[in-house]
Design an enzyme around this catalytic site. Structure first.
Site, short mmCIF file in Angstrom:
data_model
loop_
_atom_site.label_atom_id
_atom_site.label_comp_id
_atom_site.label_asym_id
_atom_site.label_seq_id
_atom_site.Cartn_x
_atom_site.Cartn_y
_atom_site.Cartn_z
N LYS B 76 -1.45 7.98 5.91
CA LYS B 76 -2.06 6.81 6.54
C LYS B 76 -1.09 6.30 7.60
O LYS B 76 0.13 6.27 7.36
CB LYS B 76 -2.31 5.74 5.47
CG LYS B 76 -3.07 4.52 5.95
CD LYS B 76 -3.32 3.55 4.78
CE LYS B 76 -4.16 2.36 5.20
NZ LYS B 76 -4.42 1.43 4.06
N SER B 151 -9.22 0.09 3.58
CA SER B 151 -8.67 0.36 4.89
C SER B 151 -8.16 1.80 5.05
O SER B 151 -7.95 2.24 6.17
CB SER B 151 -7.53 -0.61 5.17
OG SER B 151 -6.44 -0.38 4.29
N SER B 175 -7.98 -0.75 -1.02
CA SER B 175 -7.98 0.13 0.16
C SER B 175 -7.76 1.60 -0.12
O SER B 175 -7.90 2.42 0.78
CB SER B 175 -6.94 -0.35 1.17
OG SER B 175 -7.41 -1.49 1.84
#
Lengths: 483, 486, 95
Positions: B76, B151, B175
């Site tokens: 990420k 997210s 997330s």
């Protein structure tokens, strides 16, 4: 109307750690810009703080040094505001649960009286960087080497009533932190600076007047000057029908005045909240007790011991304990010569006088404590007389010899106590001074005492200062009265 | 190759069926061919990946290969990676090439893994749909009209699409788990403090936790073992030892006590999602587990408490983005305040600004006690709910999200978006671990079963998830995405 | 607690966030609704509940006081928008 001044101090002390409070970057002073600012100090994205154990230990030692409560738990908070020298947009500090609770500091005033000043609390926080205002195409330069240096902020109660008391308090704090070796106390390098809260009120009034805060004053003298100016300003203002505004002011040493700072933030709202990157600091009893057991003798204790055990005057005890280098020097001299009073006289007298004349600190004294101790020892055992001792001191100061004994030897300053030798010199002086002898003999017996001074002077001169003056006096009197 | 689990790929590397370089080139090729459609990567690093793969192959030849050696994965884009842009999905960091590695990145590199690149995400991890990215939305490989969740939407979509066998994400309020559910993969949020946060760009420091996203619980166990453990650079990382998370995977579930929080099956839950979850629970009963109803009475307060605490921490964490030392800086600032205001106005997107404003407001004078302090008190009550529940049961189960993946653009209102996290957010406030495993479909969109456990019960969660995956094949389903191109 | 335009402006200023008039106006509505949701916390009795800042009841560990970081200025300043002579440049700061 009689006015009373009320002063409270917030003293910021840089702690003498090797590395920063939350990072492993060096705290050394004077490095090239930003070479001692690591990722944590720069507030790089994703970095995290880890607390330095020495910073904690030093804060606790200070707390113990002022007999403060040391709470079991202390917590770091974030103080949020934007400024050029504040990389993260917040300063990590302690708002609600400081590491050091209430304590007190004893100050000594000019008339040997003491007064206790209460300390509200002391908390740990990180220092900010510096803005450099040389012109970089109309820009300022930011150096973050200082960012993250551990600070102990010591907040007093508004217990001081004059600039003199405020300076005495600041000196006492300086003495404590340097005795404890938790700070170098170097004000010129910013290791110790303070914010001064000043207000005035009519004498006898119970409530405080509105205060002004003078920020970042960095010398004892400036603290005194800034308060003097500010008190006068406030009194004049009120007497002219005005009102003191609560504000932040800056002391300008060149103009010798305080000025209102252009408010950098109209309404301060620091939005304190517990720093989520740091956990509660828990100090167990054993740890605190261990630190307590390793505390050195502190100024107040030393002063009492100098007075009570060494028999020094209150004044001497106060002066000699006022700073750690002074106390250490004195104690070293005393250890060599074995006479506290003589040692005190020499450190306070000849040495301090010379240091003052040359504007030097005791750390830079060319005469070491060992050398001075040996010199005092020769005074004490009457190897030399007082006058010769001053010559020896001057020679040591000027580096004319390594030790008092060597100088005494080289300069032939050893006191002459041999009666025969002194009598020979007296006989010669008498023989060379017929008019003075005649005057002496014609004088009233009760005026002769004064007249003998001339002969003493001549004999001392003949001995190049080495004759024992008491012996000279006695023998001269006998000889003259026998003529 | 791209349909295999990390565990299977590890076996292939060990037996020499293929090299790390071959594997890496395969995934790089897929990313190049297919990612244009789903936008799951912000930055792909082929040269670094190939160099790491070659190094991993060399290590293997020397006989030094650990269990993860040579396996490709994606990160990420909020894990700082030295020499590679770390954008956080924000214009603010579009130009930020990190000068250092996050601890998690260091550990994965030390284990011999190969980073393919940095995945898309909601800006600064603020969002539940991956629509808040400066680099554009990510599409769900199961249905390109749907969001992948957020997210960590890029990480979830990339794994689901077979562009990487696994990825690392972060979970502040769901997330990892919600996008895992939306994309039909397995995602684990470890206990707070289990994985170092050093070098993970902070959103809400007391809630953020990094974790694995992969095809199976077994893969997550493999990855967690590599990233967990105390980090002296993170004061909040715990010193407790790291078990072998694969050791317990095959333990039988006989006697397992499962709690179903009644608050997780209430109003707003899509009936088909609920049906899938209840079906999954039946599987557990068939495996010997017992099920009982349980209550987490403060559940309805989790979203309000979270939306006070997280924005407050974020408002402070994001103050460092000021245009001075890194990141976006406006043109020709007239003074310091102008520099700050314009750099931040231009650098941050609207959801980030909303949360900064929210956090700044609730922390400010006169509001702190009513909001922040109150939320922290409620946080304690929420944690207590879980502690009480775990006195009665071993794990809790429920849906990971109230609905399957919704359409791109469907949730325009921030508040309705916040409600997406209703089943995941309380766990972050309590600090406990949670895992989402694929449990079926609503139409062609996947849905996830969430399993929660007590602090540091990751081994048990992984065991419980793995046993489900031994009994079902939801986690083996692959979207048709990219088939015609492969 | 509803929020007014001035509250948004004040927060924006404290947070050093430039907002256009339209943006500020749109946040008034959003933030008011979020705060309204947050107001549901007020209904809970928390009089005897201590605030919880960290989910784990652990305490701060301390770092040994040693210098572990060396000068990396050049590397750190590669990502800086404006530097000169090793200093970060900002619009002139007046004290």
């Amino acid at each position: 109307m009689q006015w009373e001044t009320v002063i409270g101090l917030e003293v910021h002390v840089q702690l003498a750690t090797q590395s920063k409070i939350f990072s492993g970057a060096s705290t050394a002073f004077g490095a090239a810009p930003n070479t001692q600012a690591c990722a944590v100090d720069l507030g790089m994205p994703g970095v995290l703080p880890v607390l330095n154990e020495s910073a904690v230990a030093m804060a606790v030692q200070f707390g113990l040094g002022i007999n403060a409560e040391i709470p079991e738990v202390s917590i770091f908070d974030r103080k949020n505001y934007f400024y050029a020298d504040l990389p993260k947009g917040y300063q990590t500090s302690q708002m609600y649960h400081p590491i050091v609770g209430p304590g007190e500091v004893e100050i000594v005033l000019g008339d040997d009286k003491t007064k206790r000043i209460r300390v509200h609390h002391a908390h740990l926080e990180e220092d900010a960087g510096k803005s450099l205002h040389e012109d970089y195409h109309g820009m300022s330069g930011i150096d973050l080497n200082r960012a993250g240096t551990p600070l102990l902020e010591i907040v007093s109660e508004p217990d001081m009533r004059s600039a003199t008391e405020a300076v005495a308090y600041l000196r006492a704090i300086h003495a404590i932190v340097t005795y404890l070796d938790v700070s170098d106390g170097n004000m010129a390098e910013g290791s110790m600076r303070c914010d001064v809260n000043v207000s005035v009120r009519p004498e006898g009034q119970a409530t405080f007047g509105t205060r002004a805060e003078i920020k970042n004053v960095n010398s004892f003298r400036f603290v005194e000057r800034a308060i003097a100016f500010e008190v006068e300003r406030q009194i004049e203002l009120i007497e002219d029908g005005g009102q003191v505004v609560q504000e932040t002011r800056l002391y300008d040493p060149e103009a010798d005045e305080t000025r209102s700072m252009r408010t950098k933030e109209e309404a301060n709202d620091y939005r304190y909240f517990p720093c989520p990157d740091l956990l509660p600091v828990v100090l167990d009893r054993a740890y605190v007790d261990h630190l307590r057991s390793t505390l050195p003798e502190l100024p107040a204790e030393k002063r009492a011991r100098f007075e009570n055990e060494l028999g020094l005057s209150a004044y001497d005890a106060g002066v000699l304990s006022s700073s750690r280098p002074m106390a250490e020097y004195f104690e070293a001299v005393k250890a060599v010569c074995g006479d506290a009073k003589l040692a005190a006289n020499w450190v306070q007298g000849e040495l301090s006088g010379q240091l003052n004349r040359e504007n030097m600190s005791i750390d830079d004294s060319p005469v070491t404590a060992q050398q001075l101790g040996e010199l005092v020892l020769r005074v004490k055992d009457e190897t030399i007389n007082g006058k010769a001792a001053k010559q020896v001191f001057a020679a040591l100061w000027n580096g004319e010899g390594d030790s008092a004994d060597a100088i005494i030897e080289a300069k032939g300053l050893k006191q002459v106590t041999d009666t025969g030798a002194i009598e020979a010199m007296i006989d010669q002086v008498i023989a060379e001074s017929p008019p003075q002898v005649a005057q002496y003999q014609n004088a009233d017996p009760d005026k002769r005492g004064k007249m003998i001074g001339y002969f003493v002077g001549q004999v001392m001169k003949a001995s190049r200062g080495t004759a024992n003056p008491q012996q000279v006096n006695v023998l001269l009197k006998q000889k003259l009265d026998q003529i | 190759m791209h349909d295999k689990t990390l565990t299977e790929l590890a076996a292939g590397l060990t037996t020499g069926d293929f090299s790390s370089r071959e594997l890496t080139d395969h995934f790089l090729g897929r990313i190049e061919r297919l990612d244009g459609e789903i936008n799951s990567f912000i930055t792909v690093t082929p040269e670094q990946a190939q160099a790491s793969a070659d190094a991993a192959d060399a290590t293997r030849r020397q006989g030094d290969a650990g269990p993860l050696n040579g396996l490709p994965l994606a990160l990420k884009d909020l894990f700082c990676t030295q020499g590679v842009r770390t954008s956080c999905g924000s214009r603010m960091l579009d130009n930020f090439v990190s000068p250092y590695d996050a601890t998690l990145v260091e550990r994965l590199a030390a284990a011999g893994t190969v980073s393919l690149g940095k995945t898309n995400m909601d800006e600064f991890a603020m969002g539940s749909s991956n629509e808040n990215s400066y680099y554009g939305p990510v599409k769900n490989p199961w249905d390109l009209a749907a969001v992948p969740g957020g997210s960590s939407g890029g990480s979830a979509a990339a794994v689901a699409a077979g562009l990487t066998p696994a990825a690392l994400g972060t979970d502040t309020g769901g997330s990892i788990r919600q996008p895992a559910a939306f994309c039909g993969i397995t995602g684990l949020k470890p206990t707070y403090g289990r994985v170092s946060r050093y070098g993970m760009v902070a959103y809400a420091s007391s809630l953020d936790q990094g974790g694995p996203m992969a095809r199976s619980a077994e893969d997550c166990a493999l990855l967690l073992g590599a990233i967990a453990g105390h980090d002296p650079r993170d004061s909040t990382s715990v010193t407790r030892g790291v078990p072998d998370y694969r050791a317990e995977l095959n333990a039988p579930l006989t006697g397992l006590r499962i709690g179903l929080p009644k608050e997780y099956f209430g109003e707003g839950l899509d009936p088909e999602v609920e049906a899938a979850v209840r079906e999954a629970i039946k599987v557990y009963e068939s495996l010997g587990a017992s099920v009982q109803a349980i209550s987490l009475p403060h559940t309805n307060l989790a979203i309000p408490a979270y939306y006070v605490i997280a924005p407050a921490e974020a408002s402070s964490n994001l103050s460092r983005f000021d245009g001075v030392r890194f990141g976006h800086r406006c043109e020709n600032p007239s003074d310091l305040i102008d520099l700050y205001k314009r750099s931040r106005a231009e650098g941050f997107g609207s959801e980030v600004k909303r949360r900064i404003l929210m956090g700044t407001h609730t922390l400010s004078e006169g509001f702190f006690d009513a909001y922040y302090k109150k939320a922290q008190q409620v946080r304690r009550l929420i944690r207590q709910d879980f502690l009480d529940a775990f006195d009665e049961v071993d794990v809790l189960m429920g849906p990971a999200a109230p609905t399957p993946a919704f359409d791109l653009g469907a949730n325009k209102d921030p508040l309705s978006m916040y409600l997406q996290d209703i089943y995941t957010i309380a766990t972050n406030l309590a600090g406990i671990p949670g895992i989402s495993v694929p449990a079926g479909f609503v139409g062609q969109r996947p849905t996830g079963l969430q399993i929660l456990g007590p602090h540091f019960a990751e081994s048990q969660l992984l065991n419980v998830a793995h046993q489900f995956q031994q009994a079902t094949d939801w986690h083996l389903k692959r979207p048709s995405f990219g088939e015609e191109n492969s | 607690m509803a929020l007014e335009l001035d509250d948004v402006r004040r927060a924006a200023h404290l947070a050093r966030l430039g907002l256009s008039d339209e943006e500020a106006a749109s946040y008034v509505d959003d933030l008011s609704r979020i705060l309204e949701m947050a107001d549901s916390l007020q209904a809970v009795d928390t009089e005897h509940v201590a605030p919880l800042s960290h989910s784990l009841d652990t305490t701060q560990h301390l770092r040994v006081d040693e210098v572990t970081e060396q000068d990396q200025r050049e590397r750190f300043q590669r990502c800086a928008p404006a530097v000169e002579d090793g200093l970060y440049l900002v619009p002139r700061v007046v004290e």
